[in-house]
Design a protein around this motif. Structure first.
Motif, PDB file in Angstrom:
ATOM      1  N   ASN A   1     -28.497 -25.254   6.842  1.00 32.76           N
ATOM      2  CA  ASN A   1     -29.720 -24.489   6.529  1.00 32.76           C
ATOM      3  C   ASN A   1     -30.860 -25.408   6.125  1.00 32.76           C
ATOM      4  OD1 ASN A   1     -28.497 -22.092   7.096  1.00 32.76           O
ATOM      5  ND2 ASN A   1     -27.806 -21.751   4.990  1.00 32.76           N
ATOM      6  N   THR A   2     -30.544 -26.429   5.320  1.00 35.53           N
ATOM      7  CA  THR A   2     -31.610 -27.332   4.882  1.00 35.53           C
ATOM      8  C   THR A   2     -32.165 -28.126   6.058  1.00 35.53           C
ATOM      9  OG1 THR A   2     -30.352 -27.573   2.831  1.00 35.53           O
ATOM     10  CG2 THR A   2     -32.202 -29.055   3.125  1.00 35.53           C
ATOM     11  N   VAL A   3     -31.253 -28.588   6.945  1.00 34.47           N
ATOM     12  CA  VAL A   3     -31.722 -29.338   8.120  1.00 34.47           C
ATOM     13  C   VAL A   3     -32.633 -28.450   8.957  1.00 34.47           C
ATOM     14  CG1 VAL A   3     -31.009 -30.424  10.287  1.00 34.47           C
ATOM     15  CG2 VAL A   3     -29.677 -30.820   8.233  1.00 34.47           C
ATOM     16  N   ARG A   4     -32.207 -27.204   9.176  1.00 32.90           N
ATOM     17  CA  ARG A   4     -32.989 -26.299  10.016  1.00 32.90           C
ATOM     18  C   ARG A   4     -34.368 -26.036   9.394  1.00 32.90           C
ATOM     19  NH1 ARG A   4     -30.316 -21.489   9.649  1.00 32.90           N
ATOM     20  NH2 ARG A   4     -28.647 -22.215  11.003  1.00 32.90           N
TER      21      ARG A   4
ATOM     22  N   SER B   1     -30.862 -37.866   4.897  1.00 37.80           N
ATOM     23  CA  SER B   1     -29.497 -37.448   4.524  1.00 37.80           C
ATOM     24  C   SER B   1     -29.275 -37.624   3.024  1.00 37.80           C
ATOM     25  CB  SER B   1     -28.451 -38.269   5.273  1.00 37.80           C
ATOM     26  OG  SER B   1     -28.635 -38.168   6.650  1.00 37.80           O
ATOM     27  N   GLY B   2     -29.658 -38.785   2.507  1.00 42.65           N
ATOM     28  CA  GLY B   2     -29.356 -39.110   1.116  1.00 42.65           C
ATOM     29  C   GLY B   2     -30.244 -38.405   0.114  1.00 42.65           C
ATOM     30  N   GLU B   3     -31.547 -38.367   0.397  1.00 38.83           N
ATOM     31  CA  GLU B   3     -32.486 -37.846  -0.607  1.00 38.83           C
ATOM     32  C   GLU B   3     -32.781 -36.360  -0.449  1.00 38.83           C
ATOM     33  OE1 GLU B   3     -35.857 -40.772  -0.414  1.00 38.83           O
ATOM     34  OE2 GLU B   3     -35.400 -40.881  -2.551  1.00 38.83           O
ATOM     35  N   ILE B   4     -32.985 -35.928   0.778  1.00 38.77           N
ATOM     36  CA  ILE B   4     -33.374 -34.522   0.969  1.00 38.77           C
ATOM     37  C   ILE B   4     -32.134 -33.631   1.024  1.00 38.77           C
ATOM     38  CG2 ILE B   4     -34.532 -32.879   2.528  1.00 38.77           C
ATOM     39  CD1 ILE B   4     -36.484 -35.181   3.151  1.00 38.77           C
ATOM     40  N   LEU B   5     -31.162 -34.032   1.855  1.00 37.85           N
ATOM     41  CA  LEU B   5     -29.956 -33.195   1.968  1.00 37.85           C
ATOM     42  C   LEU B   5     -28.978 -33.422   0.823  1.00 37.85           C
ATOM     43  CD1 LEU B   5     -29.001 -33.510   5.740  1.00 37.85           C
ATOM     44  CD2 LEU B   5     -30.121 -31.607   4.619  1.00 37.85           C
TER      45      LEU B   5
END
Lengths: 328, 306
Positions: free
Chosen positions: A181-184, A234-238
């Motif tokens: 969901n976050t990636v989308r 990947s590391g900071e946002i997700l």
């Protein structure tokens, strides 16, 4: 960008050595040209030493060079064989190194000037091998002029988050859902700034549409930027414990536009093609561009793309992946 | 900064409702080791003074010395860590936090420490670190490789424009992660991270700078040669000092600057102390490398498939 130097002269090879610090330089014997040309990528620069060629050979070679319009050619002329240097430039050559200039080493500054001069465009002619020429239906004012039920030309971007089962096994279903969901949401907003609209969503897959606009290099630039920064993403946002692995395919085609709820009912060759490619062609975790969009690969990153096998009558290029961690 | 009356009143009330007089004074001595409540007040030492009066006096004294926020940090820590073996529950905690936000402070989710919100103010000590006190930091040292060549080969204007871009880039990637720029000398920049998971945020900021310069070389660079950078990181404990010229005498800072001697161009080199607390994505992108006799470090660079 790679620079290929085809010469049989040791002296000329040594004159180019000073650029190898800043550029990837491959020096090859002239008879290696035919075997090498197919592995040269669009945006690369080839210097060809014409010393000792007969006039027939010279004419033939120059004709061969002109067929490879996506590659940039420079001529090295130690014995002043070329009668009209200006004709070379009119024909699309990007450099000419004369006898006098061969008194000094070739500097990185010269390569920089060549890049600025030619701007290393991958011309529209590269698209000539596209199976079906596209009848461009441009929405004049972008999304504002797009009406449901009408057909328009779109840049179609397919996205799929890979290794979902692996994520679920390691980190659980809920966590994986939140990552998807976050990636989308992130991509919706990221491509939104490039006029892209999230049109079809299906679990870890998504399809974005960008209304056709000439030379819209921003889409590829945006994906390149996203991939370059996937460690930070990947590391900071997700806050993901692993680096996400996305697949992208970019293609240009005509689609009858229906609203997002009805999007699954839209039928078009372009949509069929991109879904076929996603299911049967791509290697997961890569960014592919079809021949329909070769001409919008931004020049400074053209060398990041290499030829990929063709599929259903279309040529493809795939972006080189970043090697991360101990995989290097 | 000095706090207003509402805030001092609120903290004094909370203090008096949460902790006994003797412990209040001990807490004040965590901030001012020589603190003696009688020397600042007219409170008679022999009489039994109401707890609220003692709290008011301590808060007023801390405020007068611009030490109220560091004192609040110590006060807050008694709820999470306890104090001298006892656990405390802080009264009116929510109201104090709300008021702190209004005053332009944030709370570090990892440590519960109060620091200034960078949207309001950016001070080198985050508004709370005190001179002479030891704190853990992660330092990042940025250094442009062969910077003199750019000066020789390009116009002064182009080089200046690049440096402006470079400084802004380091500043934004640092301050957006609550780090601080502590020292700039030409092409060398020292940044410091203290709050939160400071090793990870410092590493992310270094990666952002490396990637941004990589993109800059591809798309914007008008200089004759590509820009190359070395980025070093080290975590260590040192005292906070206002005089940033003295920084280079501190061991963790000396160590981070010395990394440039062993780093290759366009790499990030981190010491063991940075990587011990790092996991997940960051742990997977840094490669452990034995740099011969120079020691073992963790290295990241941008590499692409052929």
């Amino acid at each position: 960008m790679n620079i290929y130097l085809f010469t049989n002269s040791k002296k000329i090879s040594s004159l180019f050595s000073s650029i190898s610090k800043d550029y990837e330089l491959l020096t090859l014997k002239r008879d290696m040209y035919a075997d090498t040309i197919n592995s040269v990528s669009p945006g690369d620069l080839i210097y060809y030493d014409i010393q000792g060629l007969t006039s027939d050979q010279l004419f033939q070679n120059i004709s061969d060079f002109l067929e490879n319009v996506a590659i940039n050619f420079g001529i090295i002329d130690p014995t002043s064989e070329i009668a009209s240097i200006s004709d070379l430039f009119f024909d699309g050559f990007c450099d000419y190194i004369s006898k006098k200039e061969l008194m000094h080493p070739i500097s990185p500054a010269r390569i920089k000037k060549v890049r600025n001069y030619k701007n290393f465009c991958i011309t529209n002619q590269v698209v000539k091998n596209s199976a079906t020429p596209i009848n461009i239906k441009k929405p004049v004012q972008g999304w504002k002029s797009i009406k449901e039920g009408d057909e328009y030309t779109f840049y179609i971007l397919y996205f799929r988050l890979e290794e979902v089962a692996l994520l679920q096994n390691h980190f659980g279903y809920e966590f994986t859902e939140s990552i998807i969901n976050t990636v989308r949401d992130y991509l919706r907003s990221f491509f939104g700034s490039y006029e892209g609209k999230l049109w079809i969503t299906d679990d870890n897959k998504a399809l974005f549409l960008f209304p056709y606009k000439e030379n819209n290099q921003r889409i590829i630039l945006g994906i390149y930027q996203f991939l370059l920064n996937k460690i930070l993403f990947s590391g900071e946002i997700l806050k993901s414990p692993v680096i996400v692995n996305p697949t992208f395919i970019l293609h240009l085609g005509n689609i009858m536009y229906l609203n997002e709820e009805m999007s699954g009912k839209s039928v078009s060759d372009a949509l069929n093609f991109i879904f076929h490619a996603a299911n049967s062609y791509v290697t997961a975790g890569n960014f592919y561009v079809s021949d329909s969009v070769f001409n919008i690969i931004p020049t400074p990153i053209a060398s990041f793309f290499k030829r990929a096998p063709s599929f259903e009558g279309h040529d493809f290029m795939v972006m080189r992946n970043q090697i991360i961690g101990d995989k290097g | 900064m000095k706090a207003d009356k509402d805030f001092t009143k609120l903290v004094a009330q909370s203090l008096s409702e949460s902790i006994d007089q003797r412990s209040m004074v001990h807490l004040a001595r965590e901030i001012m080791p020589e603190y003696n409540i009688e020397s600042y007040s007219n409170l008679p030492s022999s009489l039994d003074i109401p707890r609220l009066d003692v709290a008011r006096q301590i808060v007023a004294d801390m405020n007068n010395f611009n030490l109220l926020i560091p004192f609040v940090n110590v006060f807050f820590s008694i709820q999470s860590k306890g104090y001298k073996g006892r656990k405390y529950k802080i009264s009116k905690l929510r109201s104090i936090v709300v008021k702190l936000f209004d005053m332009g402070f944030s709370i570090d989710p990892v440590t519960g420490q109060v620091y200034e919100d960078p949207q309001y103010r950016i001070s080198k000590n985050w508004g709370v670190l005190q001179e002479g006190i030891d704190y853990p930091f992660t330092f990042v040292w940025y250094d442009i490789v062969e910077s003199s060549i750019h000066l020789k080969k390009n116009s002064h204007r182009d080089v200046l424009a690049f440096y402006q871009k470079y400084h802004n880039l380091v500043r934004s990637s640092t301050e957006s992660r609550n780090g601080r720029i502590w020292h700039i000398e030409g092409d060398g920049i020292l940044t410091a991270f203290h709050f939160g998971d400071h090793s990870s945020t410092a590493l992310f900021s270094g990666i952002e700078v490396l990637h941004s310069l990589y993109k800059y070389n591809l798309f914007e660079n008008v200089l004759d040669n590509p820009i190359k950078i070395r980025i070093g990181l080290n975590t260590g404990v040192t005292d906070y000092i206002e005089n940033h010229d003295m920084l280079k005498t501190k061991e963790p800072v000396k160590d981070v600057i010395n990394l440039e001697k062993i780093s290759l161009s366009d790499t990030i080199v981190a010491t063991n102390t940075v990587m011990t607390s790092v996991e997940g994505v960051l742990a997977s992108v840094f490669e452990f490398k034995d740099l011969n006799k120079k020691g073992s470090y963790f290295v990241y660079d941008v590499k692409w498939e052929n």
